[in-house]
Design an enzyme around this catalytic site. Structure first.
Site, PDB file in Angstrom:
ATOM      1  N   CYS A 172      -3.112 -13.522 -31.467  1.00  0.00           N
ATOM      2  CA  CYS A 172      -2.384 -13.210 -30.222  1.00  0.00           C
ATOM      3  C   CYS A 172      -2.707 -14.212 -29.110  1.00  0.00           C
ATOM      4  O   CYS A 172      -1.795 -14.823 -28.528  1.00  0.00           O
ATOM      5  CB  CYS A 172      -2.668 -11.775 -29.791  1.00  0.00           C
ATOM      6  SG  CYS A 172      -4.420 -11.322 -29.822  1.00  0.00           S
TER       7      CYS A 172
HETATM    8  N1  LIG Z   1      -4.420  -5.544 -31.884  1.00  0.00           N
HETATM    9  C1  LIG Z   1      -3.852  -6.731 -31.675  1.00  0.00           C
HETATM   10  O1  LIG Z   1      -3.407  -7.052 -30.555  1.00  0.00           O
HETATM   11  C2  LIG Z   1      -3.735  -7.714 -32.797  1.00  0.00           C
HETATM   12  C3  LIG Z   1      -3.008  -8.882 -32.566  1.00  0.00           C
HETATM   13  C4  LIG Z   1      -2.889  -9.825 -33.600  1.00  0.00           C
HETATM   14  C5  LIG Z   1      -3.499  -9.584 -34.823  1.00  0.00           C
HETATM   15  N2  LIG Z   1      -4.223  -8.447 -35.003  1.00  0.00           N
HETATM   16  C6  LIG Z   1      -4.858  -8.261 -36.319  1.00  0.00           C
HETATM   17  O2  LIG Z   1      -4.162  -7.234 -37.006  1.00  0.00           O
HETATM   18  C7  LIG Z   1      -5.071  -6.495 -37.830  1.00  0.00           C
HETATM   19  C8  LIG Z   1      -4.995  -5.023 -37.413  1.00  0.00           C
HETATM   20  O3  LIG Z   1      -5.390  -4.948 -36.065  1.00  0.00           O
HETATM   21  P1  LIG Z   1      -5.290  -3.610 -35.209  1.00  0.00           P
HETATM   22  O4  LIG Z   1      -5.560  -3.992 -33.823  1.00  0.00           O
HETATM   23  O5  LIG Z   1      -4.047  -2.865 -35.557  1.00  0.00           O
HETATM   24  O6  LIG Z   1      -6.558  -2.804 -35.784  1.00  0.00           O
HETATM   25  P2  LIG Z   1      -6.805  -1.225 -35.796  1.00  0.00           P
HETATM   26  O7  LIG Z   1      -6.050  -0.577 -34.717  1.00  0.00           O
HETATM   27  O8  LIG Z   1      -8.269  -1.072 -35.838  1.00  0.00           O
HETATM   28  O9  LIG Z   1      -6.186  -0.787 -37.205  1.00  0.00           O
HETATM   29  C9  LIG Z   1      -6.742  -1.218 -38.426  1.00  0.00           C
HETATM   30  C10 LIG Z   1      -5.958  -0.610 -39.580  1.00  0.00           C
HETATM   31  O10 LIG Z   1      -6.553  -1.054 -40.800  1.00  0.00           O
HETATM   32  C11 LIG Z   1      -6.882   0.086 -41.588  1.00  0.00           C
HETATM   33  N3  LIG Z   1      -8.087  -0.181 -42.381  1.00  0.00           N
HETATM   34  C12 LIG Z   1      -9.350  -0.353 -41.918  1.00  0.00           C
HETATM   35  N4  LIG Z   1     -10.197  -0.581 -42.955  1.00  0.00           N
HETATM   36  C13 LIG Z   1      -9.453  -0.532 -44.067  1.00  0.00           C
HETATM   37  C14 LIG Z   1      -9.737  -0.683 -45.450  1.00  0.00           C
HETATM   38  N5  LIG Z   1     -10.986  -0.918 -45.883  1.00  0.00           N
HETATM   39  N6  LIG Z   1      -8.725  -0.582 -46.345  1.00  0.00           N
HETATM   40  C15 LIG Z   1      -7.450  -0.350 -45.927  1.00  0.00           C
HETATM   41  N7  LIG Z   1      -7.112  -0.186 -44.627  1.00  0.00           N
HETATM   42  C16 LIG Z   1      -8.099  -0.283 -43.717  1.00  0.00           C
HETATM   43  C17 LIG Z   1      -7.127   1.190 -40.580  1.00  0.00           C
HETATM   44  O11 LIG Z   1      -6.994   2.446 -41.221  1.00  0.00           O
HETATM   45  P3  LIG Z   1      -7.659   3.784 -40.611  1.00  0.00           P
HETATM   46  O12 LIG Z   1      -6.679   4.294 -39.593  1.00  0.00           O
HETATM   47  O13 LIG Z   1      -7.797   4.662 -41.791  1.00  0.00           O
HETATM   48  O14 LIG Z   1      -8.970   3.374 -39.994  1.00  0.00           O
HETATM   49  C18 LIG Z   1      -6.003   0.908 -39.582  1.00  0.00           C
HETATM   50  O15 LIG Z   1      -4.780   1.399 -40.079  1.00  0.00           O
HETATM   51  C19 LIG Z   1      -6.472  -7.104 -37.574  1.00  0.00           C
HETATM   52  O16 LIG Z   1      -6.763  -8.035 -38.567  1.00  0.00           O
HETATM   53  C20 LIG Z   1      -6.310  -7.793 -36.228  1.00  0.00           C
HETATM   54  O17 LIG Z   1      -7.187  -8.873 -36.054  1.00  0.00           O
HETATM   55  C21 LIG Z   1      -4.334  -7.498 -34.028  1.00  0.00           C
END
Ligand SMILES: NC(=O)c1ccc[n+]([C@@H]2O[C@H](COP(=O)([O-])OP(=O)(O)OC[C@H]3O[C@@H](n4cnc5c(N)ncnc54)[C@H](OP(=O)(O)O)[C@@H]3O)[C@@H](O)[C@H]2O)c1
Length: 348
Positions: A160
């Site tokens: 991002c």
């Molecule tokens: N947030 C942002 O602005 C943003 C921007 C760009 C990229 N990203 C990237 O996108 C990805 C997700 O980010 P996020 O912010 O959405 O994170 P998040 O809100 O913490 O969500 C993480 C997701 O991954 C799942 N998960 C965690 N451990 C897992 C496992 N061992 N096996 C399968 N699923 C698992 C979680 O499931 P549970 O609900 O069961 O915990 C949840 O659905 C990350 O790699 C992050 O770096 C995020």
């Protein structure tokens, strides 16, 4: 227009995954996405709207535990991984082996330089397979890699902060109009959803509200992406991220010294030429600056600049929604390019 492809999302219960689920639900070319929770776990939550009532009332978004058999049975064409980096690192090779296109939102496959990649501390169980997979990955910023994204098997969706900075700098840096010896300073600020849904002491309301703090100075994970994509050396870039007390949105203020004096119109022309045919970048005319609120809930990266009277000191301001152009929206944009569709399909 008949829906043509079957998508699936792993990590739909997270912030980026939820945004993907919402975008894919209204994408005219995608069948209803299969939304997965973690491997094999009998989910306590059967419907996404139990977690996010925002999406209730449209027939529901059922969740199911992830299994490769389910993926095959549902005929999934594109798998979005909105998962932690380590999970994506493990799952992407297996998905590719199942013949599925992968669009990974994590940092697992974005970096070529092993020195930059070291910051993620990956422990690949099969290093050779990881290297082979990395070699297939296309960095997911359509404005820079449109041709390679067409028919890509694995897309490493850009970070991002990285998206906001790379898009702001690419036109001038690629045209060699920046005095790189002078260094580029990127001062970026993000809303708290950038850190995902799991609160930590740093992202807890009590720490964030009515506050502003810098973090990861000289060692943020997105630094390597910015350097690689812009062809810069580490000493040419100073990137400092900050945590803003708002839920979402990024603003990057970028300080640049131009190689020789320019007129504002020439700077603007360079940017307009570069982004001609790129509908998801909105350029502001010289002297007009974007704000976070303009791009929230959109897939736009807004870019504006002000040039000092000396014609050399340039400040570029770039804004986007970290969950849309910084994550889920850009992932959908990448899918559109991958399949040769209108780049903004499902994103307007
Ligand atoms: N947030 C942002 O602005 C943003 C921007 C760009 C990229 N990203 C990237 O996108 C990805 C997700 O980010 P996020 O912010 O959405 O994170 P998040 O809100 O913490 O969500 C993480 C997701 O991954 C799942 N998960 C965690 N451990 C897992 C496992 N061992 N096996 C399968 N699923 C698992 C979680 O499931 P549970 O609900 O069961 O915990 C949840 O659905 C990350 O790699 C992050 O770096 C995020």
């Amino acid at each position: 227009m008949p829906a043509t492809i079957q998508t699936a999302v792993v990590g739909a219960t997270g912030y980026a995954g939820f945004e993907l689920a919402r975008l894919l639900a209204r994408h005219p070319r995608a069948k209803k996405a299969v939304l997965f929770t973690r491997t094999g776990e009998a989910s306590a939550t059967a419907q996404l709207d139990e977690l996010y009532p925002h999406v209730s009332g449209n027939g529901g978004y059922p969740l199911e535990p992830f299994r490769w058999e389910t993926l095959r049975a549902k005929g999934v064409d594109v798998l979005f991984l909105a998962t932690p980096h380590e999970v994506s690192r493990e799952w992407a090779p297996e998905a590719l082996a199942h013949g599925v296109h992968v669009i990974d939102l994590s940092g697992a496959w974005r970096l070529e330089n092993p020195e930059y990649r070291a910051i993620y501390k990956f422990h690949d169980k099969e290093p050779a397979l990881a290297e082979k997979t990395a070699a297939q990955a296309v960095y997911g910023i359509p404005e820079l890699h449109r041709d390679e994204l067409t028919n890509a098997a694995l897309v490493a969706n850009a970070g991002c902060y990285a998206t906001s900075i790379i898009l702001a700098l690419a036109p001038l840096v690629r045209a060699k109009l920046v005095d790189l010896d002078h260094g580029i300073v990127c001062d970026s600020k993000s809303g708290v959803s950038g850190a995902g849904k799991q609160p930590t002491q740093k992202t807890h309301f009590v720490e964030v509200a009515e506050n502003l703090s810098a973090y990861s100075v000289f060692n943020h994970r997105h630094t390597g992406e910015i350097l690689e994509q812009l062809g810069l050396q580490p000493e040419q870039l100073t990137f400092t991220p900050h945590l803003l007390p708002i839920p979402r949105g990024i603003l990057s203020t970028i300080y640049v010294r131009l190689a020789s004096a320019m007129q504002p119109a020439a700077v603007e022309e360079c940017m307009r030429e570069f982004y001609a045919g790129s509908p998801c970048v909105r350029l502001f005319s010289a002297g007009k600056l974007p704000q976070i609120q303009y791009s929230l809930h959109t897939n736009y990266c807004d870019i504006g600049f002000t040039l000092a009277p000396d014609g050399r000191r340039l400040v570029i301001v770039s804004c986007l929604d970290n969950l849309v152009k910084g994550a889920a929206g850009q992932a959908v944009q990448n899918m559109n390019v991958m399949f040769g569709w209108d780049e903004e399909e499902g994103l307007r």
